[in-house]
Design an enzyme around this catalytic site. Structure first.
Site, PDB file in Angstrom:
ATOM      1  N   CYS A 150       0.788  -0.900  -0.353  1.00 21.60           N
ATOM      2  CA  CYS A 150      -0.187   0.014   0.123  1.00 21.60           C
ATOM      3  C   CYS A 150       1.012   0.818  -0.395  1.00 21.60           C
ATOM      4  CB  CYS A 150      -1.043   0.229   0.953  1.00 21.60           C
ATOM      5  SG  CYS A 150      -2.535   1.317   0.798  1.00 21.60           S
ATOM      6  N   HIS A 159      -3.720  -5.600  -0.439  1.00 21.54           N
ATOM      7  CA  HIS A 159      -3.549  -6.269   1.699  1.00 21.54           C
ATOM      8  C   HIS A 159      -3.053  -7.260   1.495  1.00 21.54           C
ATOM      9  CE1 HIS A 159      -2.815  -2.187   3.284  1.00 21.54           C
ATOM     10  NE2 HIS A 159      -3.475  -1.546   2.448  1.00 21.54           N
ATOM     11  N   GLU A 209      -1.910  -8.993   3.928  1.00 19.64           N
ATOM     12  CA  GLU A 209      -1.615  -9.215   5.732  1.00 19.64           C
ATOM     13  C   GLU A 209      -3.236  -9.693   5.954  1.00 19.64           C
ATOM     14  OE1 GLU A 209      -1.291  -6.447   3.875  1.00 19.64           O
ATOM     15  OE2 GLU A 209      -2.002  -4.631   4.974  1.00 19.64           O
TER      16      GLU A 209
END
Lengths: 315, 190
Positions: free
Chosen positions: B78, B165, B167
């Protein structure tokens, strides 16, 4: 992967070293604070006093449930009724961040009084990662001030102990299961409780409305899950919106408030997708709320926003 | 293996730390002003964050030095990805249609970061700005309906970046992307 048993052993050893003397713990009866209470109780035994505060914002029947849970848990506990104090402090306050900060400070003032009586220097909290992440810090934006982190007053004299600081909800649940804690599967419930499920000022009348609506949402979703119509969402509740709309009830004009239903799927609360609740279940909730609560509510909407861009709670 | 997470102030910085920890590597979150000489690591993840990188690059600390001087695999996520791209000559602009939450990633070029992944899968996003005008020297690996540059690899350098993202729990194959990155790190060490 996460190893709950290893975490428990390390945490208990660490708490033994960290806490010299007496400590109090703020326990709402939810998973996080109950796990924290059991961990600390394992470390320091009766030198820990568990405190449950009735803020006046808890859900239907919750005060009694928590009393029973704490009794069964066999920990040293105290229940404090502070609802007058909380309502008075929130009178006329509608900004969500102000509400959260006022509630955070109130909690601490109450804990300070109990700590003094119990001669405790430490305040244990069930803080988990999303609490401090979303509360913001030097580099992180404040999404919302969680009462136990961003809501702490600057001039407090208790030493804070947070054994689950780096854990997320799914990991806390694993610890809770390993500790045989009954509330391990309870849905998350925010510290400021129903006060942030009333958009705007959290007065007694509106909290009562959202309390009833939350009870209906919980009952119906739990029933539908038990009957195999759906999987119980990760979190599910009602929010009272301040906007009124026109309706018709038995040929009479109605001009009532709106309830939003919120239900999400998540693992850790840091991202979430709205739940695909079957229409027949939504029907049932809508009908019950608009009939049983017709004095106040004539419209029910379903929140179909993910996190991000929304958060799970509305404030 | 030691892989640290550089904290650019993201909501999910700590999630990156958790995914790495679950994958069994030694990891730590470090402030983004940590001098490169203090980073004795095999790789870095540059986290996301609230800064609008194009106008607030001062909030991105020493990210540029990590990219220029460390000569180790780096994965930008990001804001970390946006900074990496802009530092290497791309442009940033407010996205015409920003992406929050769910999006469908479409892989345009398979490489080691995306090995063994399907052509298209659900990812989670949270960005106001987007990367554009990618210079020569950088390969675009993936896009979504509203964002043309979702993943990149710098040619001749072990620098990778993703706009989405990996994660986050809602992203499919997120942990696999981290695993692939760790394989890249493993190979780089040899």
């Amino acid at each position: 992967m996460f190893n709950a048993d290893a975490f428990i052993n390390e945490a208990v050893e660490d708490l033994k070293k960290k806490i010299q003397g007496n400590a109090i713990i703020a326990c709402s009866g939810g998973v996080d604070s109950t796990v924290a209470a059991v961990l600390v109780s394992r470390a320091i035994g009766d030198r820990l006093l568990t405190i449950y505060v009735n803020t006046g914002f808890m859900r239907k029947g919750e005060d009694e449930e928590v009393r029973k849970m704490l009794t069964d848990l066999d920990v040293n506990f105290q229940i404090i009724d502070a609802s007058e104090e909380f309502y008075a402090a929130l009178k006329g306050v509608s900004d969500p961040e102000k509400k959260r900060k006022i509630i955070g400070e109130k909690f601490i003032r109450i804990f300070e009084r109990s700590a003094k009586e119990f001669n405790a220097e430490y305040l244990v909290q069930g803080t988990i990662a999303p609490d401090w992440i979303e509360s913001g810090d030097g580099v992180r934006d404040t999404i919302k001030s969680h009462h136990n982190v961003g809501g702490l007053p600057e001039d407090m004299n208790l030493k804070i102990v947070e054994p689950m600081y780096d854990l997320y909800k799914d990991e806390v649940r694993e610890v809770a299961r390993a500790l045989n804690i009954k509330v391990s599967e309870r849905q998350p419930f925010p510290g400021p409780a129903l006060a942030i499920r009333v958009i705007g000022e959290a007065n007694r009348e509106d909290v009562e409305i959202v309390r009833d609506a939350c009870a209906i949402v919980e009952e119906e979703l739990e029933k539908a899950s038990a009957e195999g119509k759906m999987v119980r969402p990760w979190q599910y509740f009602a929010v009272l919106l301040p906007c009124q709309s026109v309706g018709v009830q038995g040929d009479n004009r109605a001009y009532g408030k709106t309830i939003a239903i919120r239900a999400v799927e998540s693992i850790d609360g840091m991202s979430a997708a709205y739940s695909r609740i079957p229409y027949e279940v939504l029907d049932k909730i809508s009908m019950r709320i608009t009939r049983e609560m017709k004095q106040n509510i004539n419209r029910v909407v379903y929140d179909i926003t993910n996190k991000p861009p929304a958060t799970i709670e509305w404030e | 293996m030691r892989v640290y997470v550089v904290d650019n102030g993201g909501q999910w910085t700590h999630r990156e730390w958790r995914v790495l920890k679950y994958l069994g590597v030694e990891t730590k979150i470090v402030p983004n002003n940590t001098p490169p000489k203090d980073l004795d690591v095999d790789a870095l993840v540059l986290s996301g964050g609230s800064p609008h990188v194009s106008v607030e690059s001062n909030k991105m600390g020493l990210n540029s030095e990590y990219i220029d001087s460390l000569n180790i695999p780096i994965l930008g996520i990001c804001a970390g990805f946006q900074f990496m791209c802009s530092h290497l000559g791309a442009e940033l602009r407010p996205a015409e249609i920003p992406e929050f939450g769910q999006a469908t990633l479409i892989i345009d070029e398979y490489n080691e970061l995306f090995s063994n992944l399907p052509k298209s899968f659900t990812v989670w996003e949270s960005h106001n700005d987007e990367v554009t005008n990618i210079p020569e020297g950088i390969n675009i690996l993936a896009h979504t309906e509203n964002c043309a540059v979702e993943a990149i690899k710098v040619k001749d350098k072990p620098l990778y970046g993703v706009q989405f993202h990996p994660e986050v729990e809602n992203t499919e194959h997120g942990a696999d992307i981290f695993k692939n990155f760790l394989s890249i790190v493993e190979a780089w060490k040899k």
